[in-house]
Each structure stands twice: as C-alpha cells, then as structure tokens.
Design an enzyme around this catalytic site. Sequence first.
Site, short mmCIF file in Angstrom:
data_model
loop_
_atom_site.label_atom_id
_atom_site.label_comp_id
_atom_site.label_asym_id
_atom_site.label_seq_id
_atom_site.Cartn_x
_atom_site.Cartn_y
_atom_site.Cartn_z
CD GLU A 1 -4.04 -3.63 3.66
OE1 GLU A 1 -3.42 -4.64 3.32
OE2 GLU A 1 -4.27 -2.69 2.88
CG HIS B 1 -31.38 4.17 -3.60
ND1 HIS B 1 -32.60 4.70 -3.98
CD2 HIS B 1 -30.43 4.84 -4.32
CE1 HIS B 1 -32.40 5.63 -4.90
NE2 HIS B 1 -31.10 5.74 -5.12
NE ARG C 1 -0.73 -0.78 4.89
CZ ARG C 1 -0.13 -1.93 5.22
NH1 ARG C 1 -0.04 -2.89 4.33
NH2 ARG C 1 0.36 -2.10 6.42
CE LYS D 1 -0.95 -11.63 0.03
NZ LYS D 1 -0.11 -10.52 -0.35
C1 F6R Z 1 -1.30 -3.73 1.20
C2 F6R Z 1 -1.20 -5.15 1.44
C3 F6R Z 1 -2.18 -6.08 0.79
C4 F6R Z 1 -1.57 -6.57 -0.53
C5 F6R Z 1 -2.41 -7.71 -1.10
C6 F6R Z 1 -1.91 -8.19 -2.45
O1 F6R Z 1 -0.20 -3.08 1.72
O2 F6R Z 1 -0.29 -5.59 2.09
O3 F6R Z 1 -3.42 -5.47 0.59
O4 F6R Z 1 -1.50 -5.52 -1.44
O5 F6R Z 1 -2.36 -8.79 -0.20
O6 F6R Z 1 -0.55 -8.38 -2.45
P1 F6R Z 1 0.33 -7.75 -3.61
O7 F6R Z 1 0.04 -6.28 -3.58
O8 F6R Z 1 1.74 -8.04 -3.28
O9 F6R Z 1 -0.13 -8.40 -4.87
#
Ligand code: F6R
Length: 327
Positions: free
Chosen positions: A211, A227, A139, A316
């Site tokens: 975040e 609405h 971000r 992740k």
């Molecule tokens: C923002 C953040 C998450 C990642 C998202 C996707 O700082 O950490 O919203 O942006 O998990 O990851 P990327 O951007 O690396 O594809």
Amino acid sequence: MPYGYEEWPKLSLESFKLGRELNLRSIKVGSINYDFEPSNIVITGMGGSGIVGDIVRDSLWGHNIIIHKDFNIPKWVDSRSLVVAVSYSGETLETICGALDALRRGVPVVGVTTGGRLASELEGRGAPVVKVPKAIAPRFGLPNLLYAVLGLLSHYLTIPEIDESISVQGDALRSELPGRLASFLKGYVPMIFAPIGLQAVAYRFKNDLNENSKTPAVVAIVPEADHNDIVAVMLKHPVKYIIIRGRTDDVHDYLMRAVEEVVKNYSSDVEVVELKGSSRLSQEVYGSMLLGLVSVKLAELYGIDPVRTDPINTLKEKIRGINCPSN
Ligand code: F6R
C-alpha cells in the site's frame, strides 16, 4: 516525521483506555447477553483493520482467538463466542456483513471503528461500538484500532507487557534502519521470512509495502516455508530477503536461525531485522512501526505518495451496491 508515527505511543494509551472503558458485561441486545466468558473470540476485519486481529492472535498465543477475513462468519460461531468487528472506516462490506450475520444468529458482536455504516448499523440494533480517533488512512491508525481491541479484551484475558509494547515504539522511531533497508529493497521484490508466532509482523510489512510503496512482496512463514518457499533461493531472482528475528520459543528460534543460514548460503542479498521487546505484542508493535517506516521511506525513494491506494478505492466502489451473501 509525517504520517503520525510519532503519535503512536499517545494513541496507544488513549485507545487502550477507550476499549477498557466499555463495560461489555452490562449490555443486552434482545436475547443476546454480553455478560459471559466467551469460549472463543472471533476477530473480523480486512486489510489495515484485519491485521489487528493477526497481532492480537499472535500476542495472546494459546488463547482461542480466530481471525476471519471474509463476509459471513463461520457456521460454528455461536452465542458462546464474542465477535469483534474491526473496520477503520466502518464502510467495509465484508466486515459489516459478518457483524450483521453474527448478530442475526444471536452472537454477541462489538464494533471497533471510527464510525461509518458499521457504527450506525450496530448502534441502531443496540450493539456496543468503540469509536477510535481518525488517522491519515486505516493502516496509519494501527495503534488506535489495536489498543482499543486490547482494552476490550483486557476484561477477559491478561494482556502481557502493555507498557513495554508502548515503550519499544520510541526505539523504532529512533532507529536508523528504515533509510538503509529502504535503499536495500529499492527495485526488488522483498521476500520476508518470519516464525509462525510472529507472522503478523511479516503480513503487516507486506501490506505496508503493497500500500505505501506500491510493491509486491512475498511472505514465507516458518516452519511451513521450510517445506516450499525456501527452495526458491536456489535460483537468482530480483528478490531481496528479509529475515524477521524475534523470540518465540526454543524450537522456532532455532528454526529461524537455520533458515537464515540456508538463505545466506545461497544469497548475499539478506537483511536480518531484529525485533525488540520481551513479549510477542511488543515485538510485533515494534516490527510494525519500524517496517512501516521502511515502507514510507521506500515510497519516498520511488517518488510516490504512500497514502494513495487508488485500486482499493476502485474495487470498493465496484462492490458498494452488492448484497451480503446469504448462507
Ligand atoms: C489500509 C487500507 C486498507 C483498508 C481495508 C479495509 O490503510 O487502506 O487495507 O484497511 O480496505 O478498510 P477499513 O480498514 O476501513 O475497514
């Protein structure tokens, strides 16, 4: 000021150049020819990378720009489309799957990333990639990704007010609003009203609150919010209202003033955030920076680290080994 906000103007210029320097028209990947005028542009990406697509869509309002935040891209996307796959880390499975699915189907794909698997998978197939500089977290790398995409798209579309969108960043940096707004929001759930043409500012603020400040937030987009969301003001909740005031067109500007009046009739917990700049791009970049600074200040008030996003990492990790969906 930490988190690299003061670097945004420089990074914006450099990243625009990086995107612009890539001559897509000279590229061929097997039978996929990049020398064409795309009939639509599909921008894929998640979270801090995904918001880039939202800002581009709002900024180039009226053009055929579609945002996709999921795995495999929609069935109607074909060789007349251009897919721009944005992933800061290059490790986001949804974005990698979407990009590979598109290439497999003969759709031109370009990656925008700092590296990772997205870069190696695309480069391994001869597909173009713009590599942008790193930041503290995705971000915080918004200018790197956003301006690289704008630079790329400048080969096909006119990007309005690039210079202004960089100069308003100085105004956001100098603003005193972040400290005041952070104190106003502390201990409450922010509910953010914004017009549809500037919706990316509201979503970016929500994401930064989630975040950076570890805070839930509600986004209410006008006219749809007229609405449904608007009725929630009838009861007192632990909510503070934020109205994003910008300039889109007469009807939406009028609607936003009407929403402001109605919310103020029910609650005194309302703050209006006035966006600077004449174009949608400038207003959204200004709002993203200003409200990002609010979210960092709010994290400070809570005594928490804005950078850590442990649950995202856990999720992740859990999906790392899964296969892309077959469709
Ligand atoms: C923002 C953040 C998450 C990642 C998202 C996707 O700082 O950490 O919203 O942006 O998990 O990851 P990327 O951007 O690396 O594809």
